[in-house]
Design an enzyme around this catalytic site. Structure first.
Site, mmCIF file in Angstrom:
data_model
loop_
_atom_site.group_PDB
_atom_site.id
_atom_site.type_symbol
_atom_site.label_atom_id
_atom_site.label_comp_id
_atom_site.label_asym_id
_atom_site.label_seq_id
_atom_site.Cartn_x
_atom_site.Cartn_y
_atom_site.Cartn_z
ATOM 1 N N ALA A 103 11.178 18.787 -7.342
ATOM 2 C CA ALA A 103 10.488 18.924 -8.625
ATOM 3 C C ALA A 103 9.496 17.772 -8.747
ATOM 4 O O ALA A 103 9.836 16.631 -8.435
ATOM 5 C CB ALA A 103 11.497 18.875 -9.769
ATOM 6 N N ARG A 140 30.476 -8.971 -9.900
ATOM 7 C CA ARG A 140 29.628 -8.400 -8.851
ATOM 8 C C ARG A 140 28.197 -8.921 -8.914
ATOM 9 O O ARG A 140 27.598 -9.242 -7.899
ATOM 10 C CB ARG A 140 29.572 -6.883 -8.999
ATOM 11 C CG ARG A 140 30.842 -6.170 -8.673
ATOM 12 C CD ARG A 140 30.690 -4.698 -9.017
ATOM 13 N NE ARG A 140 31.878 -3.958 -8.631
ATOM 14 C CZ ARG A 140 31.982 -2.633 -8.704
ATOM 15 N NH1 ARG A 140 30.966 -1.917 -9.159
ATOM 16 N NH2 ARG A 140 33.073 -2.022 -8.338
ATOM 17 N N ASP A 155 12.908 10.103 -9.620
ATOM 18 C CA ASP A 155 11.868 11.118 -9.916
ATOM 19 C C ASP A 155 11.989 11.680 -11.333
ATOM 20 O O ASP A 155 10.991 11.827 -12.040
ATOM 21 C CB ASP A 155 11.963 12.309 -8.950
ATOM 22 C CG ASP A 155 11.897 11.906 -7.490
ATOM 23 O OD1 ASP A 155 11.885 10.697 -7.206
ATOM 24 O OD2 ASP A 155 11.853 12.811 -6.643
ATOM 25 N N GLY A 200 33.209 7.161 -3.997
ATOM 26 C CA GLY A 200 34.656 7.333 -3.953
ATOM 27 C C GLY A 200 35.105 8.376 -4.964
ATOM 28 O O GLY A 200 36.181 8.947 -4.860
HETATM 29 P P1 ADP Z 1 24.431 12.432 -10.408
HETATM 30 O O1 ADP Z 1 25.612 11.600 -10.037
HETATM 31 O O2 ADP Z 1 23.816 12.037 -11.681
HETATM 32 O O3 ADP Z 1 24.700 13.892 -10.266
HETATM 33 P P2 ADP Z 1 23.393 12.349 -7.735
HETATM 34 O O4 ADP Z 1 22.729 11.221 -7.047
HETATM 35 O O5 ADP Z 1 24.754 12.726 -7.302
HETATM 36 O O6 ADP Z 1 23.332 12.070 -9.304
HETATM 37 O O7 ADP Z 1 22.520 13.687 -7.577
HETATM 38 C C1 ADP Z 1 21.147 13.725 -7.844
HETATM 39 C C2 ADP Z 1 20.505 14.751 -6.909
HETATM 40 O O8 ADP Z 1 19.167 14.995 -7.319
HETATM 41 C C3 ADP Z 1 20.429 14.269 -5.466
HETATM 42 O O9 ADP Z 1 20.978 15.225 -4.620
HETATM 43 C C4 ADP Z 1 18.923 14.077 -5.237
HETATM 44 O O10 ADP Z 1 18.534 14.297 -3.911
HETATM 45 C C5 ADP Z 1 18.331 15.106 -6.179
HETATM 46 N N1 ADP Z 1 16.929 14.846 -6.576
HETATM 47 C C6 ADP Z 1 16.357 13.652 -6.857
HETATM 48 N N2 ADP Z 1 15.063 13.801 -7.186
HETATM 49 C C7 ADP Z 1 14.789 15.132 -7.121
HETATM 50 C C8 ADP Z 1 13.606 15.932 -7.327
HETATM 51 N N3 ADP Z 1 12.432 15.377 -7.664
HETATM 52 N N4 ADP Z 1 13.716 17.267 -7.158
HETATM 53 C C9 ADP Z 1 14.890 17.846 -6.791
HETATM 54 N N5 ADP Z 1 16.016 17.141 -6.555
HETATM 55 C C10 ADP Z 1 15.982 15.814 -6.728
#
Ligand code: ADP
Length: 454
Positions: free
Chosen positions: A156, A283, A223, A47
């Site tokens: 990564a 929750r 990751d 949201g």
């Molecule tokens: P935040 O709110 O902390 O920004 P999000 O979930 O919005 O977290 O964004 C994290 C992003 O990182 C996602 O788009 C996810 O797909 C990406 N991600 C997760 N693991 C990896 C990885 N190993 N390499 C590249 N991108 C990744």
């Protein structure tokens, strides 16, 4: 493929894109890696309400607030397990972050505020459309304008360090090629939480097993946490996993039907037709209670007047259509008919409802102490929605300092490495208050980007 950049950012969600824009504006050469075919992560599907004390709408409405109050609310909401230094950094810079999103990135905020549980005043800004889509769309447009490359489908997999333990690059796997990125300045981890990684959840909190779905993006697999831990980073609060009690039992998506509960109108029962938890409880308490019932699900019963008072049809028409179509919601003339649809013990449910209506009349619920009893359940047609808890946010993660530098298990800074967003731990304690995530990822995303570029 080998490439060199000043800064490599892992993850193109809200935190990563924020860091990328700030680092680029500070003059650094930046590249963003995103493992999914689409940028946005959990930020996109949230949201995206944003808690900021002393914001312009509060001023307009005459709401008194302070950074200190935001700090105290956040610490209390997280059972005092957060690192106060980080909470303070978030609260002090939250307003500047919201203004930056507005003025620098072009995010449009609605003209009203939202009041979330645990905040002592109304302090949460709502992005246009009440969705993270507004944030991500505008950030992507800004990134494009600044010529920041975002490599999609590129995951990564490990951090590269030199002999002194300094981070000097990232190994990544693309669709067609593998990459070795070398960094002149730093790597910023912004890869989000681990709500969609069941194995990792169970490792840190055995209760959050496969019977609990996830509201998260499938990319939230932790990751970045694993990569950082491999090179000695300290992790904080990994066992603190937030669940939301009322979600779609098929997909884990959070259900807005639940608005009716928040207004106080629903009774929650199990398949045996019995209530088992306070419908307005915490929750986490509700989620674990539902998990313990037959089929790990619950049934939310509502009558016509509660349905109307909760404005479900007006506000969430498409969701209701979806629920009817997937046999997750039934509308029936009698309670018996509605109960039979789901195979709920109808006789028991009727006596549960009769007892509950008596409690409403008395203004007191001796069984579960429901804190608000605004209406009986007696006017047909009746609605029952089937729901289950799902993981919503992982509070734990990589330990950082207030400069967004990653710390190792001895408490020292790991050179060349920053982290921001849900991937970090210690900011929300045991439990994140609604609308604190956007403040967190924006504030620390900016700090990480600015400092990494130095
Ligand atoms: P935040 O709110 O902390 O920004 P999000 O979930 O919005 O977290 O964004 C994290 C992003 O990182 C996602 O788009 C996810 O797909 C990406 N991600 C997760 N693991 C990896 C990885 N190993 N390499 C590249 N991108 C990744």
């Amino acid at each position: 493929i080998e490439e060199t950049h000043d800064i490599v950012i892992i993850g193109a969600g809200g935190a990563g894109l924020t860091a990328a824009i700030e680092a680029k504006n500070a003059g650094a050469d930046v590249i963003v890696l995103e493992k999914m075919p689409l940028a946005g992560g959990n930020t996109l599907i949230s949201g995206a309400e944003y808690a900021a004390a002393n914001n312009w709408l509060q001023k307009k409405e005459g709401i008194e607030d302070s950074v200190e109050q935001h700090v105290q609310d956040t610490l209390k909401g997280g059972d005092y397990k957060a690192k106060e230094e980080l909470v303070r950094t978030m609260a002090e810079n939250a307003l500047a972050g919201a203004e930056w999103l507005r003025d620098e990135v072009g995010v449009v905020w609605e003209e009203e505020l939202m009041f979330f549980g645990g905040h002592s005043v109304k302090r949460s800004l709502i992005p246009s459309g009440a969705s993270g889509k507004e944030i991500i769309t505008k950030q992507l447009a800004k990134a494009k304008e600044l010529n920041i490359p975002i490599l999609l489908n590129t995951k990564a997999v490990s951090l590269i360090t030199d002999n002194g333990g300094k981070v000097i690059g990232v190994e990544a796997e693309g669709k067609d090629a593998n990459y070795t990125f070398t960094t002149n300045k730093a790597v910023i981890i912004a890869s989000g939480g681990f709500g969609s990684n069941i194995e990792m959840r169970v490792k840190y909190n055995p209760e959050i097993d496969k019977t609990i779905l996830s509201t998260n993006s499938v990319g939230s697999t932790g990751d970045g946490i694993v990569m950082a831990e491999e090179i000695g980073a300290s992790l904080l609060g990994m066992e603190y996993i937030q669940t939301y009690p009322i979600c779609d039992p098929l997909t884990g998506t959070l259900l807005y039907y639940d608005d009716a509960r928040l207004y106080g109108h629903t009774i929650i029962v199990n398949k045996e037709g019995k209530r088992f938890v306070e419908e307005l409880g915490r929750r986490d308490v509700m989620s674990m209670a539902i998990k313990a019932q037959t089929g790990h699900v619950c049934y939310e019963l509502l009558d016509q007047k509660g349905f109307e008072a909760s404005k479900l049809q007006e506000n969430h028409g498409p969701e209701l259509e979806y629920l009817y179509k997937n046999n997750l919601l039934v509308k029936a003339d009698t309670i018996k008919e509605a109960a039979d649809f789901f195979g709920i013990d109808a006789e028991e449910l009727q006596s549960t409802v009769d007892r509950y209506n008596g409690y409403v009349a008395d203004g007191k619920d001796p069984e579960f102490n429901k804190r608000s009893l605004p209406s009986t359940v007696e006017v047909g047609p009746f609605y029952i929605c089937k729901a289950a808890p799902a993981v919503h946010h992982t509070m734990g993660g990589i330990e950082i300092n207030s400069k967004a530098q990653v710390l190792n298990t001895e408490g020292n800074v790991i050179e060349g490495l920053y982290a921001a967003g849900e991937v970090t731990g210690g900011i929300q304690g045991t439990n994140r208050l609604g609308s604190n995530a956007l403040a967190d990822i924006t504030v620390f995303g900016r700090i990480a980007g600015q400092n990494a570029a130095k």
